[in-house]
Design a protein around this motif. Structure first.
Motif, PDB file in Angstrom:
ATOM      1  N   SER A   1       0.846  -1.193   0.000  1.00 34.97           N
ATOM      2  CA  SER A   1       0.000   0.000   0.000  1.00 34.97           C
ATOM      3  C   SER A   1       0.885   1.247   0.000  1.00 34.97           C
ATOM      4  CB  SER A   1      -0.921   0.007   1.223  1.00 34.97           C
ATOM      5  OG  SER A   1      -0.165   0.070   2.424  1.00 34.97           O
ATOM      6  N   THR A   2       0.264   2.397  -0.268  1.00 30.98           N
ATOM      7  CA  THR A   2       1.002   3.659  -0.324  1.00 30.98           C
ATOM      8  C   THR A   2       0.744   4.487   0.921  1.00 30.98           C
ATOM      9  OG1 THR A   2       1.043   3.754  -2.755  1.00 30.98           O
ATOM     10  CG2 THR A   2       1.243   5.848  -1.572  1.00 30.98           C
ATOM     11  N   ASN A   3       1.815   4.953   1.537  1.00 26.80           N
ATOM     12  CA  ASN A   3       1.711   5.871   2.670  1.00 26.80           C
ATOM     13  C   ASN A   3       1.811   7.299   2.166  1.00 26.80           C
ATOM     14  OD1 ASN A   3       1.754   6.375   5.659  1.00 26.80           O
ATOM     15  ND2 ASN A   3       3.702   7.339   5.134  1.00 26.80           N
ATOM     16  N   LEU A   4       1.027   8.201   2.749  1.00 27.72           N
ATOM     17  CA  LEU A   4       1.063   9.616   2.392  1.00 27.72           C
ATOM     18  C   LEU A   4       1.556  10.424   3.583  1.00 27.72           C
ATOM     19  CD1 LEU A   4      -2.378  10.030   0.551  1.00 27.72           C
ATOM     20  CD2 LEU A   4      -0.134   9.560  -0.463  1.00 27.72           C
ATOM     21  N   MET A   5       2.490  11.349   3.329  1.00 26.37           N
ATOM     22  CA  MET A   5       2.993  12.220   4.382  1.00 26.37           C
ATOM     23  C   MET A   5       3.129  13.649   3.853  1.00 26.37           C
ATOM     24  SD  MET A   5       6.564  12.136   6.579  1.00 26.37           S
ATOM     25  CE  MET A   5       7.585  12.829   5.263  1.00 26.37           C
ATOM     26  N   PRO A   6       2.455  14.618   4.476  1.00 27.84           N
ATOM     27  CA  PRO A   6       2.660  16.014   4.088  1.00 27.84           C
ATOM     28  C   PRO A   6       3.905  16.569   4.755  1.00 27.84           C
ATOM     29  CG  PRO A   6       0.993  15.885   5.799  1.00 27.84           C
ATOM     30  CD  PRO A   6       1.418  14.469   5.505  1.00 27.84           C
ATOM     31  N   MET A   7       4.635  17.404   4.040  1.00 29.38           N
ATOM     32  CA  MET A   7       5.827  18.023   4.612  1.00 29.38           C
ATOM     33  C   MET A   7       6.173  19.263   3.798  1.00 29.38           C
ATOM     34  SD  MET A   7       8.516  17.216   2.357  1.00 29.38           S
ATOM     35  CE  MET A   7       9.991  16.678   3.200  1.00 29.38           C
ATOM     36  N   SER A   8       7.008  20.137   4.374  1.00 28.65           N
ATOM     37  CA  SER A   8       7.377  21.366   3.667  1.00 28.65           C
ATOM     38  C   SER A   8       8.883  21.581   3.596  1.00 28.65           C
ATOM     39  CB  SER A   8       6.728  22.577   4.352  1.00 28.65           C
ATOM     40  OG  SER A   8       7.267  22.768   5.646  1.00 28.65           O
ATOM     41  N   SER A   9       9.658  20.661   4.126  1.00 25.58           N
ATOM     42  CA  SER A   9      11.110  20.791   4.070  1.00 25.58           C
ATOM     43  C   SER A   9      11.594  20.185   2.759  1.00 25.58           C
ATOM     44  CB  SER A   9      11.746  20.080   5.272  1.00 25.58           C
ATOM     45  OG  SER A   9      13.145  20.200   5.236  1.00 25.58           O
ATOM     46  N   VAL A  10      11.528  20.976   1.691  1.00 23.92           N
ATOM     47  CA  VAL A  10      11.850  20.461   0.365  1.00 23.92           C
ATOM     48  C   VAL A  10      12.377  21.589  -0.510  1.00 23.92           C
ATOM     49  CG1 VAL A  10       9.444  20.796  -0.328  1.00 23.92           C
ATOM     50  CG2 VAL A  10      10.913  19.307  -1.692  1.00 23.92           C
ATOM     51  N   PHE A  11      13.374  21.272  -1.333  1.00 19.96           N
ATOM     52  CA  PHE A  11      13.795  22.206  -2.366  1.00 19.96           C
ATOM     53  C   PHE A  11      14.389  21.412  -3.523  1.00 19.96           C
ATOM     54  CE2 PHE A  11      17.511  21.747   0.350  1.00 19.96           C
ATOM     55  CZ  PHE A  11      18.571  21.688  -0.523  1.00 19.96           C
ATOM     56  N   TRP A  12      14.604  22.088  -4.637  1.00 21.91           N
ATOM     57  CA  TRP A  12      15.040  21.419  -5.855  1.00 21.91           C
ATOM     58  C   TRP A  12      16.354  22.004  -6.350  1.00 21.91           C
ATOM     59  CZ3 TRP A  12      10.070  22.012  -4.475  1.00 21.91           C
ATOM     60  CH2 TRP A  12       9.207  20.919  -4.599  1.00 21.91           C
ATOM     61  N   LEU A  13      17.238  21.126  -6.828  1.00 20.54           N
ATOM     62  CA  LEU A  13      18.484  21.521  -7.474  1.00 20.54           C
ATOM     63  C   LEU A  13      18.544  20.776  -8.803  1.00 20.54           C
ATOM     64  CD1 LEU A  13      20.916  21.251  -4.423  1.00 20.54           C
ATOM     65  CD2 LEU A  13      20.106  23.363  -5.485  1.00 20.54           C
ATOM     66  N   GLY A  14      18.245  21.473  -9.882  1.00 26.84           N
ATOM     67  CA  GLY A  14      18.213  20.817 -11.178  1.00 26.84           C
ATOM     68  C   GLY A  14      17.156  19.720 -11.193  1.00 26.84           C
ATOM     69  N   ARG A  15      17.576  18.484 -11.476  1.00 27.94           N
ATOM     70  CA  ARG A  15      16.662  17.343 -11.503  1.00 27.94           C
ATOM     71  C   ARG A  15      16.695  16.555 -10.200  1.00 27.94           C
ATOM     72  NH1 ARG A  15      12.906  16.881 -15.528  1.00 27.94           N
ATOM     73  NH2 ARG A  15      13.043  14.614 -15.361  1.00 27.94           N
ATOM     74  N   THR A  16      17.182  17.168  -9.135  1.00 26.63           N
ATOM     75  CA  THR A  16      17.240  16.518  -7.826  1.00 26.63           C
ATOM     76  C   THR A  16      16.383  17.279  -6.832  1.00 26.63           C
ATOM     77  OG1 THR A  16      19.482  15.668  -8.186  1.00 26.63           O
ATOM     78  CG2 THR A  16      18.737  15.851  -5.899  1.00 26.63           C
ATOM     79  N   ALA A  17      15.548  16.550  -6.083  1.00 31.10           N
ATOM     80  CA  ALA A  17      14.795  17.132  -4.979  1.00 31.10           C
ATOM     81  C   ALA A  17      15.494  16.732  -3.687  1.00 31.10           C
ATOM     82  CB  ALA A  17      13.354  16.630  -4.976  1.00 31.10           C
ATOM     83  N   VAL A  18      15.531  17.648  -2.719  1.00 25.93           N
ATOM     84  CA  VAL A  18      16.135  17.375  -1.419  1.00 25.93           C
ATOM     85  C   VAL A  18      15.062  17.523  -0.350  1.00 25.93           C
ATOM     86  CG1 VAL A  18      17.938  17.997   0.220  1.00 25.93           C
ATOM     87  CG2 VAL A  18      18.352  18.243  -2.235  1.00 25.93           C
ATOM     88  N   LEU A  19      14.861  16.474   0.450  1.00 21.49           N
ATOM     89  CA  LEU A  19      13.793  16.431   1.439  1.00 21.49           C
ATOM     90  C   LEU A  19      14.372  16.341   2.834  1.00 21.49           C
ATOM     91  CD1 LEU A  19      11.704  13.565  -0.246  1.00 21.49           C
ATOM     92  CD2 LEU A  19      11.598  16.015  -0.764  1.00 21.49           C
ATOM     93  N   GLY A  20      13.711  16.957   3.804  1.00 17.40           N
ATOM     94  CA  GLY A  20      14.075  16.798   5.202  1.00 17.40           C
ATOM     95  C   GLY A  20      12.953  16.103   5.942  1.00 17.40           C
TER      96      GLY A  20
END
Length: 224
Positions: free
Chosen positions: A29-48
């Protein structure tokens, strides 16, 4: 005379869009989690995120993910995910903060699963932007137990509601773009009215005029 003063903020955070992360649980099954610690560098996303979250556990064991970007009309649904966890063995600390275990996050939030193209976790059909990817690196940040997760983007899917080259919202307030206009979607913003959501964000959740949800008053580090 100086124009600035020294401060010691609890967190170093200056605002990024809220995303809903889709990851794969052990049972498929799929788990869903909301979060806002995210940014993008080119084709890479960085999550906290918190190292003990169900999402972190899923990414260590099954390194695929979808970053779903919600629009302003999904505030209620995103808020329903705020104090939920996909981990049945919830810690006492989380229970004291009001978290509840929810196995089916889609049903709980009133959202719909949508098949992804390049990864196994499902996307959120109602979100106007889906960013699929695989985990390329996980970095431990020490105390408190936090992770910085690098995501290599494998596919981007959007609702084609506006002409190519435009990232303006339609009348419903949704973020809309076409083709390769993802950077414009992510840049779109502006202050909006505060909307109170969730105990653990230390503040309200303003909405941007361009249709994406932004947190205010504190970082929303994923812990579900």
């Amino acid at each position: 005379m100086g124009t600035h003063v020294d401060i010691d903020p609890a967190i170093l955070y200056f605002g990024t869009p809220v995303v809903v992360l889709s990851t794969l649980n052990e049972d498929g099954s799929t788990n869903l989690m909301p979060m806002s610690s995210v940014f993008w560098l080119g084709r890479t996303a960085v999550l906290g995120m918190g190292a003990s979250s169900q999402t972190a556990r899923n990414l260590r064991e099954r390194p695929e993910i979808v970053l779903n970007l919600p629009s302003v009309d999904l505030v209620t649904q995103v808020d329903r995910l705020a104090l939920t966890t996909g981990n049945a063995a919830m810690s006492a600390a989380k229970a004291e903060r009001g978290y509840v275990h929810v196995a089916d996050k889609y049903a709980h939030a009133g959202l719909t699963a949508y098949g992804s193209d390049t990864v196994l976790p499902t996307s959120v059909a109602e979100c106007p932007v889906h960013i699929e990817g695989t985990i390329s690196a996980i970095h431990e940040l020490g105390e408190p137990k936090l992770l910085a997760v690098e995501v290599a983007v494998t596919a981007v899917r959007v609702m084609p509601r506006t002409p190519r080259g435009s990232s303006q919202p339609d009348r419903s307030g949704s973020v809309a773009a076409a083709g390769d206009e993802l950077p414009a979607v992510l840049r779109a913003g502006g202050a909006g009215p505060p909307v109170a959501v969730g105990e653990h964000r230390r503040g309200a959740l303003p909405l941007t005029g361009a249709g994406s949800i932004h947190p205010g008053g504190g970082m929303w580090v994923g812990s579900t």
